[in-house]
Scaffold this active site. Sequence first.
Site, short mmCIF file in Angstrom:
data_model
loop_
_atom_site.label_atom_id
_atom_site.label_comp_id
_atom_site.label_asym_id
_atom_site.label_seq_id
_atom_site.Cartn_x
_atom_site.Cartn_y
_atom_site.Cartn_z
N SER A 178 45.49 42.13 47.29
CA SER A 178 45.92 41.80 45.92
C SER A 178 44.75 41.54 44.99
CB SER A 178 46.85 40.58 45.95
OG SER A 178 46.18 39.44 46.46
N HIS A 179 43.53 41.39 45.53
CA HIS A 179 42.37 41.14 44.68
C HIS A 179 41.25 42.15 44.91
CE1 HIS A 179 44.47 37.30 44.29
NE2 HIS A 179 43.85 37.21 43.13
N GLU A 202 50.70 39.21 44.58
CA GLU A 202 51.60 39.48 45.71
C GLU A 202 52.98 39.91 45.21
OE1 GLU A 202 51.48 35.79 47.80
OE2 GLU A 202 49.64 36.30 48.89
#
Length: 335
Positions: free
Chosen positions: A47-48, A188
């Site tokens: 997610s990053h 998420e």
Amino acid sequence: MADTVTLSLEEGFTLAVEAFLANGCDRRNAEAVARNMMRAEGDRCASHGLFRLPGYLASLRAGKINGKADPTVIDLAPGAVKVDGDGAMAPVAHEAGYEPLIEKARSQGIAALALTRIHHFSALWIEVERLTEAGLVGFAFTAYKPVVTPGGGTKALYGTNPMAFGWPRPGKDPVIFDQASSAKARGEIQIAARDGHEVPPGTGIGPDGEETTDPNLILKGAQLPFGGYKGANIAMMVELLVAGLIGEWFSFEAAEKDAEDGGPPRGGEFMMAIDPARFGDADGWAAHSETFFERFLGIPGTRLPSARRYGNRKETPSDGITIPTSLHEKIREMM
């Protein structure tokens, strides 16, 4: 066509750098952010990682982010330093601010860093881990745009307002947690929407104000704080630290002035570093803390925060990383 693409960490880094360079970055800015993304990918924090790249590129194209930023370090006090990010992506400003913060913490025992005029789209654990690598206890806080409701509310006011804490363990991996004030990180929820998965109850509400497990409705509605009022209070604390304290925008102000291009808004970040050797137990703090971790791990079913990431970190240099083919194609199209 395969649904996923496997890349080595080096290939992922090169892909990100080339994409940034093609969209107006100089090499210093491009490599700083690409390194940050690949630290996330290397720990399988999807997610990053490269997931964030199209958003950054959109903001660069819109002229919101300065791809050739030259952050300025400003000495405020013996225990305080500021970095004016010059409109940078946050990792560029971090690299300017780490050493001044570390030096002040070692000199004074405790020090704080204010980062302003930055665009933060990354994981906070990366930042506090840099402090633990220097033997310091680290804290980091940042905000976003209104996506989380106050406790009991049905309208968003707070960002996801994450916070991270890092504790150094000489000779061992540090203990680090990085968590949003919301029940679930926004990235998420976005990935769940992309992949067609529901999210757990209590994650958010739809536009009608009713709770839902549909991530698409939550992205149109609002997220809920973790633990009701308790998480909301922490979100309020973060807003005050990263906006009220250092003269940056609150989440609602960031939204009012944002270009809505899909990338990160302008905002601030507040970091703090503590030298554990300067608080009265210079010779014993580390060994004493290990007795706590031993007792913690002696409880069946427990694991220290970040343990899973450290395990992933050992595997990805040889196994590589996997991203959706659609994401790979989108990045290529934007180059």
